[in-house]
Scaffold this motif. Structure first.
Motif, PDB file in Angstrom:
ATOM      1  N   ARG A 103      -7.698  11.546   7.012  1.00 32.54           N
ATOM      2  CA  ARG A 103      -8.855  12.418   7.232  1.00 32.54           C
ATOM      3  C   ARG A 103      -9.757  12.463   5.997  1.00 32.54           C
ATOM      4  NH1 ARG A 103      -6.973  18.132   8.998  1.00 32.54           N
ATOM      5  NH2 ARG A 103      -5.864  16.835  10.521  1.00 32.54           N
ATOM      6  N   LYS A 104      -9.194  12.259   4.831  1.00 36.85           N
ATOM      7  CA  LYS A 104      -9.977  12.321   3.592  1.00 36.85           C
ATOM      8  C   LYS A 104     -10.915  11.116   3.437  1.00 36.85           C
ATOM      9  CE  LYS A 104      -6.415  14.922   1.065  1.00 36.85           C
ATOM     10  NZ  LYS A 104      -7.235  16.095   0.635  1.00 36.85           N
ATOM     11  N   PHE A 105     -10.724  10.099   4.302  1.00 37.92           N
ATOM     12  CA  PHE A 105     -11.518   8.876   4.171  1.00 37.92           C
ATOM     13  C   PHE A 105     -12.329   8.583   5.443  1.00 37.92           C
ATOM     14  CE2 PHE A 105      -7.904   8.511   1.321  1.00 37.92           C
ATOM     15  CZ  PHE A 105      -8.497   8.121   0.132  1.00 37.92           C
ATOM     16  N   GLU A 106     -12.745   9.630   6.115  1.00 33.67           N
ATOM     17  CA  GLU A 106     -13.502   9.431   7.348  1.00 33.67           C
ATOM     18  C   GLU A 106     -14.940   9.026   7.080  1.00 33.67           C
ATOM     19  OE1 GLU A 106     -12.979  13.119   9.409  1.00 33.67           O
ATOM     20  OE2 GLU A 106     -11.132  12.446  10.410  1.00 33.67           O
ATOM     21  N   ARG A 107     -15.428   9.255   5.888  1.00 34.99           N
ATOM     22  CA  ARG A 107     -16.839   8.951   5.567  1.00 34.99           C
ATOM     23  C   ARG A 107     -16.928   8.209   4.231  1.00 34.99           C
ATOM     24  NH1 ARG A 107     -16.657  14.100   7.529  1.00 34.99           N
ATOM     25  NH2 ARG A 107     -17.853  14.526   9.416  1.00 34.99           N
ATOM     26  N   ASP A 108     -18.099   7.611   4.013  1.00 33.41           N
ATOM     27  CA  ASP A 108     -18.454   7.017   2.718  1.00 33.41           C
ATOM     28  C   ASP A 108     -17.504   5.907   2.281  1.00 33.41           C
ATOM     29  OD1 ASP A 108     -20.571   8.882   2.549  1.00 33.41           O
ATOM     30  OD2 ASP A 108     -19.223  10.372   1.676  1.00 33.41           O
ATOM     31  N   LEU A 109     -17.130   5.046   3.213  1.00 31.85           N
ATOM     32  CA  LEU A 109     -16.322   3.889   2.873  1.00 31.85           C
ATOM     33  C   LEU A 109     -17.229   2.744   2.428  1.00 31.85           C
ATOM     34  CD1 LEU A 109     -13.762   3.889   5.834  1.00 31.85           C
ATOM     35  CD2 LEU A 109     -13.259   4.406   3.432  1.00 31.85           C
ATOM     36  N   PRO A 110     -16.740   1.866   1.551  1.00 32.91           N
ATOM     37  CA  PRO A 110     -17.524   0.672   1.213  1.00 32.91           C
ATOM     38  C   PRO A 110     -17.824  -0.145   2.464  1.00 32.91           C
ATOM     39  CG  PRO A 110     -15.647   0.925  -0.275  1.00 32.91           C
ATOM     40  CD  PRO A 110     -15.464   1.937   0.817  1.00 32.91           C
ATOM     41  N   GLY A 111     -18.941  -0.853   2.457  1.00 35.40           N
ATOM     42  CA  GLY A 111     -19.367  -1.579   3.650  1.00 35.40           C
ATOM     43  C   GLY A 111     -18.395  -2.625   4.135  1.00 35.40           C
ATOM     44  N   SER A 112     -17.577  -3.158   3.243  1.00 31.12           N
ATOM     45  CA  SER A 112     -16.622  -4.191   3.659  1.00 31.12           C
ATOM     46  C   SER A 112     -15.324  -3.617   4.223  1.00 31.12           C
ATOM     47  CB  SER A 112     -16.296  -5.103   2.473  1.00 31.12           C
ATOM     48  OG  SER A 112     -15.758  -4.343   1.408  1.00 31.12           O
ATOM     49  N   ILE A 113     -15.159  -2.304   4.194  1.00 30.47           N
ATOM     50  CA  ILE A 113     -13.970  -1.649   4.749  1.00 30.47           C
ATOM     51  C   ILE A 113     -14.352  -1.062   6.108  1.00 30.47           C
ATOM     52  CG2 ILE A 113     -12.218   0.117   4.436  1.00 30.47           C
ATOM     53  CD1 ILE A 113     -12.042  -2.123   2.395  1.00 30.47           C
ATOM     54  N   ASP A 114     -13.677  -1.514   7.149  1.00 28.34           N
ATOM     55  CA  ASP A 114     -14.035  -1.066   8.494  1.00 28.34           C
ATOM     56  C   ASP A 114     -13.548   0.341   8.800  1.00 28.34           C
ATOM     57  OD1 ASP A 114     -15.355  -3.451   9.757  1.00 28.34           O
ATOM     58  OD2 ASP A 114     -13.493  -4.394   9.143  1.00 28.34           O
ATOM     59  N   ALA A 115     -12.368   0.715   8.289  1.00 33.34           N
ATOM     60  CA  ALA A 115     -11.814   2.036   8.600  1.00 33.34           C
ATOM     61  C   ALA A 115     -10.587   2.269   7.737  1.00 33.34           C
ATOM     62  CB  ALA A 115     -11.439   2.133  10.077  1.00 33.34           C
ATOM     63  N   VAL A 116     -10.227   3.546   7.596  1.00 34.63           N
ATOM     64  CA  VAL A 116      -8.900   3.938   7.125  1.00 34.63           C
ATOM     65  C   VAL A 116      -8.224   4.574   8.333  1.00 34.63           C
ATOM     66  CG1 VAL A 116      -7.584   5.445   5.602  1.00 34.63           C
ATOM     67  CG2 VAL A 116      -9.613   4.251   4.737  1.00 34.63           C
ATOM     68  N   ALA A 117      -7.197   3.918   8.842  1.00 36.67           N
ATOM     69  CA  ALA A 117      -6.632   4.294  10.139  1.00 36.67           C
ATOM     70  C   ALA A 117      -5.189   4.770  10.005  1.00 36.67           C
ATOM     71  CB  ALA A 117      -6.688   3.110  11.102  1.00 36.67           C
ATOM     72  N   PRO A 118      -4.866   5.932  10.622  1.00 37.04           N
ATOM     73  CA  PRO A 118      -3.490   6.426  10.610  1.00 37.04           C
ATOM     74  C   PRO A 118      -2.708   5.877  11.804  1.00 37.04           C
ATOM     75  CG  PRO A 118      -4.920   8.071  11.578  1.00 37.04           C
ATOM     76  CD  PRO A 118      -5.798   6.884  11.227  1.00 37.04           C
ATOM     77  N   PHE A 119      -1.413   5.633  11.605  1.00 36.43           N
ATOM     78  CA  PHE A 119      -0.534   5.150  12.670  1.00 36.43           C
ATOM     79  C   PHE A 119       0.725   6.003  12.673  1.00 36.43           C
ATOM     80  CE2 PHE A 119      -3.299   1.760  11.450  1.00 36.43           C
ATOM     81  CZ  PHE A 119      -3.714   1.225  12.656  1.00 36.43           C
ATOM     82  N   THR A 120       0.794   6.911  13.650  1.00 43.95           N
ATOM     83  CA  THR A 120       1.925   7.821  13.754  1.00 43.95           C
ATOM     84  C   THR A 120       2.600   7.640  15.107  1.00 43.95           C
ATOM     85  OG1 THR A 120       0.579   9.620  14.653  1.00 43.95           O
ATOM     86  CG2 THR A 120       0.760   9.477  12.251  1.00 43.95           C
ATOM     87  N   HIS A 121       3.838   8.073  15.185  1.00 44.61           N
ATOM     88  CA  HIS A 121       4.607   7.912  16.420  1.00 44.61           C
ATOM     89  C   HIS A 121       5.652   9.012  16.491  1.00 44.61           C
ATOM     90  CE1 HIS A 121       7.946   6.082  14.063  1.00 44.61           C
ATOM     91  NE2 HIS A 121       6.931   5.656  13.306  1.00 44.61           N
ATOM     92  N   SER A 122       6.441   9.047  17.543  1.00 47.81           N
ATOM     93  CA  SER A 122       7.380  10.141  17.766  1.00 47.81           C
ATOM     94  C   SER A 122       8.828   9.741  17.551  1.00 47.81           C
ATOM     95  CB  SER A 122       7.208  10.690  19.194  1.00 47.81           C
ATOM     96  OG  SER A 122       7.436   9.670  20.154  1.00 47.81           O
ATOM     97  N   SER A 123       9.060   8.671  16.801  1.00 52.96           N
ATOM     98  CA  SER A 123      10.413   8.161  16.633  1.00 52.96           C
ATOM     99  C   SER A 123      10.725   7.981  15.158  1.00 52.96           C
ATOM    100  CB  SER A 123      10.555   6.842  17.394  1.00 52.96           C
ATOM    101  OG  SER A 123      11.869   6.359  17.361  1.00 52.96           O
ATOM    102  N   GLY A 124      11.748   7.161  14.857  1.00 55.18           N
ATOM    103  CA  GLY A 124      12.107   6.851  13.483  1.00 55.18           C
ATOM    104  C   GLY A 124      13.377   7.512  13.004  1.00 55.18           C
ATOM    105  N   CYS A 125      13.896   8.479  13.766  1.00 52.15           N
ATOM    106  CA  CYS A 125      15.147   9.130  13.398  1.00 52.15           C
ATOM    107  C   CYS A 125      15.793   9.671  14.675  1.00 52.15           C
ATOM    108  CB  CYS A 125      14.905  10.247  12.383  1.00 52.15           C
ATOM    109  SG  CYS A 125      16.353  10.608  11.363  1.00 52.15           S
ATOM    110  N   GLY A 126      17.013  10.231  14.539  1.00 49.57           N
ATOM    111  CA  GLY A 126      17.721  10.712  15.720  1.00 49.57           C
ATOM    112  C   GLY A 126      18.108   9.585  16.651  1.00 49.57           C
ATOM    113  N   MET A 127      18.304   8.395  16.093  1.00 46.74           N
ATOM    114  CA  MET A 127      18.611   7.208  16.890  1.00 46.74           C
ATOM    115  C   MET A 127      19.655   6.369  16.167  1.00 46.74           C
ATOM    116  SD  MET A 127      15.022   5.234  15.940  1.00 46.74           S
ATOM    117  CE  MET A 127      15.113   4.068  17.265  1.00 46.74           C
ATOM    118  N   ALA A 128      20.327   5.498  16.904  1.00 46.58           N
ATOM    119  CA  ALA A 128      21.289   4.593  16.284  1.00 46.58           C
ATOM    120  C   ALA A 128      20.572   3.621  15.361  1.00 46.58           C
ATOM    121  CB  ALA A 128      22.063   3.839  17.362  1.00 46.58           C
ATOM    122  N   LYS A 129      21.258   3.193  14.320  1.00 41.71           N
ATOM    123  CA  LYS A 129      20.662   2.269  13.352  1.00 41.71           C
ATOM    124  C   LYS A 129      20.869   0.817  13.768  1.00 41.71           C
ATOM    125  CE  LYS A 129      20.136   2.049   8.327  1.00 41.71           C
ATOM    126  NZ  LYS A 129      18.810   2.661   8.272  1.00 41.71           N
TER     127      LYS A 129
END
Length: 503
Positions: free
Chosen positions: A144-170
């Motif tokens: 959220r801190k990088f939603e504006r004023d990015l250099p022209g060669s940077i298309d976006a700062v994008a977050p990737f979150t999900h609902s997993s990663g723990c509580g599962m077999a390894k």
């Protein structure tokens, strides 16, 4: 009696698709209409006995569940799944179906970002990837801190979150799928830099993931855990500083001319209607053939949505091992559906059916048209890296965001997505072109649609529309923004396939 146009796709079809709503008493292709039939739905062209196979696209789309007289509306009330064709045996020599020869129009290059590992990106995005759901809030706060004023060669700062990663077999399918997905995003060429952020005590440990998948932390791939940072607020501050460093590093990246062989196209469809298999999907299939002929690669996916049409893909398999691999995935899905009390024919959605599609066989026959006529070179697991140039099949659910996530994890650096009812999907970091199957959709959701394929119904050739799509793929890969990018869709469409037990 009013004469109303309709489309009989193949000469041996038992049904025609009406191009506008018809009433009882109208005449269509010399047949008197018995029932009101909505536009895009099917009309019986001859009497069909109960249990008799019914053909569309020259292929079986199901069986009549009762007697269907000529002129009747053919839909869920009288058509059911059945009459599935036999598939090739992997023990027999494969008679490879030759691809349709298509001259490649225009240029065979695009402007992309060549990365240190030799891959080529179509975008220059900074990615912040959560290894576990516990890090999701911190990931989004940093982005959220990088939603504006990015250099022209940077298309976006994008977050990737999900609902997993723990509580599962390894170990096991669930863990392996999640790791392949996270690793595939971490190495994706559309990222100019990546921060992987975890909690610290989760099952999906970042250092172990990177090591197992041959990835090394460095200037463009950074890692951080909330526990090591000293808590959420400290992790957000440290993560923000890291992302700023990644931006400064990637801001020097510049596009350069690259061959089409560096493109990997993900083929998607969602919110399909009966016109999808007539206009948008086969036109995208032409573009896919052009891309592959120029040296590029493409992924067809959504295993439940090739069910009943897989014999046509197997007939194009490069060798018997490809047939066997695809048969194995179909068998897995049949078992998976059965043990969850479902059927693969549950796949067509209410919207699909309202748009004229009835059975999964019918939907699948239209869906595989996206893959054109090129040989099937390989079959991949969900999120598995590409091994061969040309057309590959990547196993995935039919749920569009989940399937597209897997294709991007497998290396797709641009997507093309056909829709008939009006899907609003977009994706990061791979740009997604949206193709409408009909004019009403293209007009009604103009902000979401990049290409209107409906002129095919007015006489424009599949080849001409396919050539337009191919050129648009190249311009998109070179930086031209898609409609979904313009309106900012794609930040929440990261949906890794969740398998296995949660404990």
């Amino acid at each position: 009696m009013t004469v109303v146009p309709a489309l009989r796709i193949a000469t041996n079809d038992d049904v025609a698709v009406v191009t506008q709503t018809v009433a009882a008493g109208d005449a269509v292709l010399g047949v008197a209409v018995l029932d009101p039939i909505p536009s895009g739905h099917k009309l019986a062209l001859r009497d069909l006995a109960a249990g008799e196979p019914v053909r569309k696209y020259g292929q079986v789309i199901g069986q009549a569940s009762r007697f269907i007289p000529a002129g009747a509306h053919v839909h869920s009330h009288n058509l059911m799944v059945g009459g599935r064709p036999h598939t090739p045996s992997p023990s027999r020599p494969v008679g490879l179906v030759a691809p349709v020869a298509r001259p490649c129009p225009g240029k065979a290059t695009f402007e992309g970002y060549r990365r240190a590992d030799g891959q080529v990106g179509t975008r220059n995005v900074i990615g912040i990837i959560a290894s576990v759901n516990c890090a999701a809030t911190a990931v989004r706060r940093i982005a959220r801190k990088f939603e504006r004023d990015l250099p022209g060669s940077i298309d976006a700062v994008a977050p990737f979150t999900h609902s997993s990663g723990c509580g599962m077999a390894k170990s096991g399918d669930g863990f392996e799928v999640l790791e392949r997905t996270l690793a595939g995003y971490a190495r994706h060429p559309n990222f100019g830099g990546v921060l992987m952020l975890g909690l610290g005590c989760e099952v999906a440990q970042i250092d172990e993931l990177l090591d197992r998948h041959g990835l090394s932390a460095g200037p463009r791939l950074r890692r951080l855990t909330i526990q090591d940072a000293g808590g959420t607020a400290a992790a957000i501050d440290q993560g923000t500083a890291i992302v700023q460093e990644l931006i400064e590093e990637a801001a020097a990246d510049r596009r350069q001319t690259r061959p089409v062989s560096d493109l990997v196209l993900g083929l998607q469809c969602g919110g399909s209607d009966s016109w999808s298999g007539v206009t948008a999907n086969p036109a995208l299939g032409v573009a896919t053939d052009l891309l592959i002929a120029a040296g590029g690669s493409a992924y067809l996916s959504e295993t439940p949505e090739i069910y009943g049409a897989e014999h046509l893909l197997m007939a194009r398999a490069a060798d018997p091992t490809v047939i066997r691999a695809l048969q194995d995935r179909i068998a897995w899905w049949e078992s998976y559906a059965a043990r969850n009390g479902a059927s693969l024919d549950n796949n067509p959605s209410p919207g699909n059916k309202a748009g004229g599609l009835t059975t999964i066989f019918e939907k699948s026959l239209g869906a595989i048209a996206k893959a054109g006529s090129s040989p099937l070179a390989d079959v991949l697991l969900y999120g598995e890296p590409r091994r061969a140039h040309g057309l590959s099949f990547m196993d995935s659910p039919g749920y569009d965001p989940c399937s597209a996530t897997g294709q991007i994890a497998s290396g797709a650096n641009v997507l093309a997505f056909t829709t008939g009812r009006g899907s609003v999907f977009g994706s990061q970091p791979a740009p997604c072109l949206k193709l409408a199957s009909n004019a009403a959709l293209a007009r009604g959701m103009a902000d979401d649609i990049d290409i209107d394929c409906s002129p095919i119904l007015d006489g424009m050739s599949l080849e001409d529309v396919g050539a337009l799509i191919y050129q648009r793929i190249l311009s998109t890969a070179s930086g031209e923004p898609t409609r979904s990018e313009i309106i900012g869709v794609g930040d929440f469409e990261f949906v890794p396939w969740q398998l296995g037990a949660w404990m």
